[in-house]
Design a protein around this motif. Structure first.
Motif, PDB file in Angstrom:
ATOM      1  N   SER A 153      -0.384  -4.221  -5.705  1.00 51.52           N
ATOM      2  CA  SER A 153      -0.237  -3.247  -4.621  1.00 51.52           C
ATOM      3  C   SER A 153      -1.280  -2.150  -4.803  1.00 51.52           C
ATOM      4  CB  SER A 153       1.163  -2.626  -4.631  1.00 51.52           C
ATOM      5  OG  SER A 153       2.151  -3.550  -4.271  1.00 51.52           O
ATOM      6  N   LYS A 154      -1.766  -1.614  -3.700  1.00 58.24           N
ATOM      7  CA  LYS A 154      -2.777  -0.559  -3.753  1.00 58.24           C
ATOM      8  C   LYS A 154      -2.119   0.820  -3.631  1.00 58.24           C
ATOM      9  CE  LYS A 154      -6.560  -3.108  -3.934  1.00 58.24           C
ATOM     10  NZ  LYS A 154      -7.380  -3.312  -2.727  1.00 58.24           N
ATOM     11  N   LEU A 155      -2.680   1.760  -4.334  1.00 60.51           N
ATOM     12  CA  LEU A 155      -2.320   3.168  -4.210  1.00 60.51           C
ATOM     13  C   LEU A 155      -3.534   3.897  -3.650  1.00 60.51           C
ATOM     14  CD1 LEU A 155      -0.478   5.647  -4.747  1.00 60.51           C
ATOM     15  CD2 LEU A 155      -1.436   5.716  -7.062  1.00 60.51           C
ATOM     16  N   VAL A 156      -3.334   4.629  -2.559  1.00 59.08           N
ATOM     17  CA  VAL A 156      -4.426   5.357  -1.906  1.00 59.08           C
ATOM     18  C   VAL A 156      -4.116   6.847  -1.979  1.00 59.08           C
ATOM     19  CG1 VAL A 156      -5.714   5.707   0.230  1.00 59.08           C
ATOM     20  CG2 VAL A 156      -4.899   3.417  -0.372  1.00 59.08           C
ATOM     21  N   ILE A 157      -4.913   7.567  -2.759  1.00 53.37           N
ATOM     22  CA  ILE A 157      -4.738   9.008  -2.944  1.00 53.37           C
ATOM     23  C   ILE A 157      -5.788   9.729  -2.105  1.00 53.37           C
ATOM     24  CG2 ILE A 157      -4.807  10.908  -4.600  1.00 53.37           C
ATOM     25  CD1 ILE A 157      -4.053   8.838  -6.768  1.00 53.37           C
ATOM     26  N   ILE A 158      -5.318  10.608  -1.236  1.00 53.08           N
ATOM     27  CA  ILE A 158      -6.213  11.398  -0.392  1.00 53.08           C
ATOM     28  C   ILE A 158      -6.061  12.853  -0.827  1.00 53.08           C
ATOM     29  CG2 ILE A 158      -6.742  12.117   1.964  1.00 53.08           C
ATOM     30  CD1 ILE A 158      -5.094   9.355   2.633  1.00 53.08           C
TER      31      ILE A 158
ATOM     32  N   CYS B 110       0.852  -1.193   0.000  1.00 47.09           N
ATOM     33  CA  CYS B 110       0.000   0.000   0.000  1.00 47.09           C
ATOM     34  C   CYS B 110       0.886   1.242   0.000  1.00 47.09           C
ATOM     35  CB  CYS B 110      -0.909   0.016   1.225  1.00 47.09           C
ATOM     36  SG  CYS B 110      -1.890   1.534   1.401  1.00 47.09           S
ATOM     37  N   TYR B 111       0.590   2.165  -0.910  1.00 46.07           N
ATOM     38  CA  TYR B 111       1.288   3.441  -0.969  1.00 46.07           C
ATOM     39  C   TYR B 111       0.256   4.553  -0.793  1.00 46.07           C
ATOM     40  CZ  TYR B 111       5.177   0.791  -2.972  1.00 46.07           C
ATOM     41  OH  TYR B 111       6.187  -0.115  -3.179  1.00 46.07           O
ATOM     42  N   ILE B 112       0.568   5.516   0.066  1.00 49.25           N
ATOM     43  CA  ILE B 112      -0.342   6.626   0.345  1.00 49.25           C
ATOM     44  C   ILE B 112       0.235   7.912  -0.224  1.00 49.25           C
ATOM     45  CG2 ILE B 112      -1.454   8.005   2.144  1.00 49.25           C
ATOM     46  CD1 ILE B 112      -1.234   5.566   3.994  1.00 49.25           C
ATOM     47  N   LEU B 113      -0.616   8.687  -0.897  1.00 52.31           N
ATOM     48  CA  LEU B 113      -0.282  10.044  -1.325  1.00 52.31           C
ATOM     49  C   LEU B 113      -1.353  10.976  -0.764  1.00 52.31           C
ATOM     50  CD1 LEU B 113       0.676   9.477  -5.077  1.00 52.31           C
ATOM     51  CD2 LEU B 113       2.238  10.178  -3.253  1.00 52.31           C
ATOM     52  N   LYS B 114      -1.056  11.600   0.358  1.00 51.86           N
ATOM     53  CA  LYS B 114      -2.029  12.497   0.998  1.00 51.86           C
ATOM     54  C   LYS B 114      -1.686  13.947   0.667  1.00 51.86           C
ATOM     55  CE  LYS B 114      -3.556  14.067   5.580  1.00 51.86           C
ATOM     56  NZ  LYS B 114      -2.759  15.291   5.772  1.00 51.86           N
TER      57      LYS B 114
END
Length: 269
Positions: free
Chosen positions: A203-208, A173-177
């Motif tokens: 893999s998941k990418l989570v964009i906030i 998981c990769y986060i871009l907040k």
């Protein structure tokens, strides 16, 4: 009076029930507005020189101060400290953890994750997971202290670097907040490609981030453009960036009464 405020997009009306919009919430006394007001000393100077950007294409802030906004707040830590406090007040880690389930992951990488507030909140809830914060060297030093204070040093590591040069961390998981709206499309594609290069299949990418369909994000679009050269985007524009970098959009979460959405995508082979 209430319906007048509806016409000004400060309130919403639904069957004679009135609620405050994201735009109207900015009129309330809160920590976000307190820190934003203190930062206005540097932020309010840029609109006065908008003509320079029109004639040259150069970001106004870069022209005025000889460096980009982020280099400035790192160099002048009295502003940098206010900047990070403002970001924490704008989108709380508690709201994000409530909006999205991170417990499905084993190794969560927060790219440009500031002083690790969000990653700490995630790891406290997902007690089996490991985390890695990827940030610039000066900010990493502050994050290390925060991680230790929360007794998470055994599960949360830090790596310093630039997400434009590469992100040498393999996670699921990769986060871009609040990262992508700071940059133009070309630089966003570079960040996303660097994440893709390190990610595993699925893999998941989570964009906030905000989306330009809401009132607050429309208002901030101009300010971001002249201050840092970034832009607010609608959901289709986010999907376009994802499709060009090897990610497939899967779903979007739109929490009520908050000024962000959570966009989920998956790394495809």
């Amino acid at each position: 009076m209430l319906r007048y405020l509806v016409s000004m997009k400060i309130l919403d009306e639904n069957e004679n029930i009135f609620s405050v919009t994201s735009c109207g919430s900015l009129l309330a006394t809160n920590d976000f507005m307190k820190y934003y007001t203190l930062l206005m000393e540097i932020d309010l100077e840029t609109p006065r020189h908008f003509d320079h950007m029109l004639h040259t294409g150069e970001v106004v802030f870069d022209h005025l101060y000889g460096m980009n906004y982020f280099d400035y707040v790192v160099k002048h830590w009295e502003y940098g400290d206010l900047y990070w406090k403002m970001l924490r007040a704008f989108t709380s880690a508690k709201e994000i953890v409530a909006a999205y389930d991170f417990s499905q992951f084993e190794h969560i990488v927060d790219v440009g994750g500031g002083e690790a507030e969000l990653l700490i909140a995630i790891l406290k809830k997902a007690t089996h997971a490991r985390g890695t914060l990827f940030e610039t060297p000066k900010i990493v030093k502050k994050a290390v202290a925060a991680i230790a204070e929360n007794d998470l040093s055994d599960r949360c590591k830090t790596i310093s670097g630039s997400f434009f040069d590469g992100i040498p961390i393999e996670g699921d998981c990769y986060i871009l907040k609040h990262i992508l709206h700071d940059w133009d499309d070309e630089k966003c594609l570079q960040i996303l490609r660097n994440i893709k290069a390190s990610s595993k299949a699925n893999s998941k990418l989570v964009i906030i981030d905000g989306v330009s369909d809401d009132d607050f994000t429309k208002m901030s679009d101009f300010s971001i453009w002249i201050s840092i050269g970034g832009k607010e985007r609608n959901l289709n524009e986010f999907k376009h960036l994802l499709n060009k970098t090897g990610f497939e959009f899967t779903r979007v979460f739109e929490p009520s009464n908050v000024q962000f959405v959570v966009i989920e995508a998956v790394s495809i082979a």
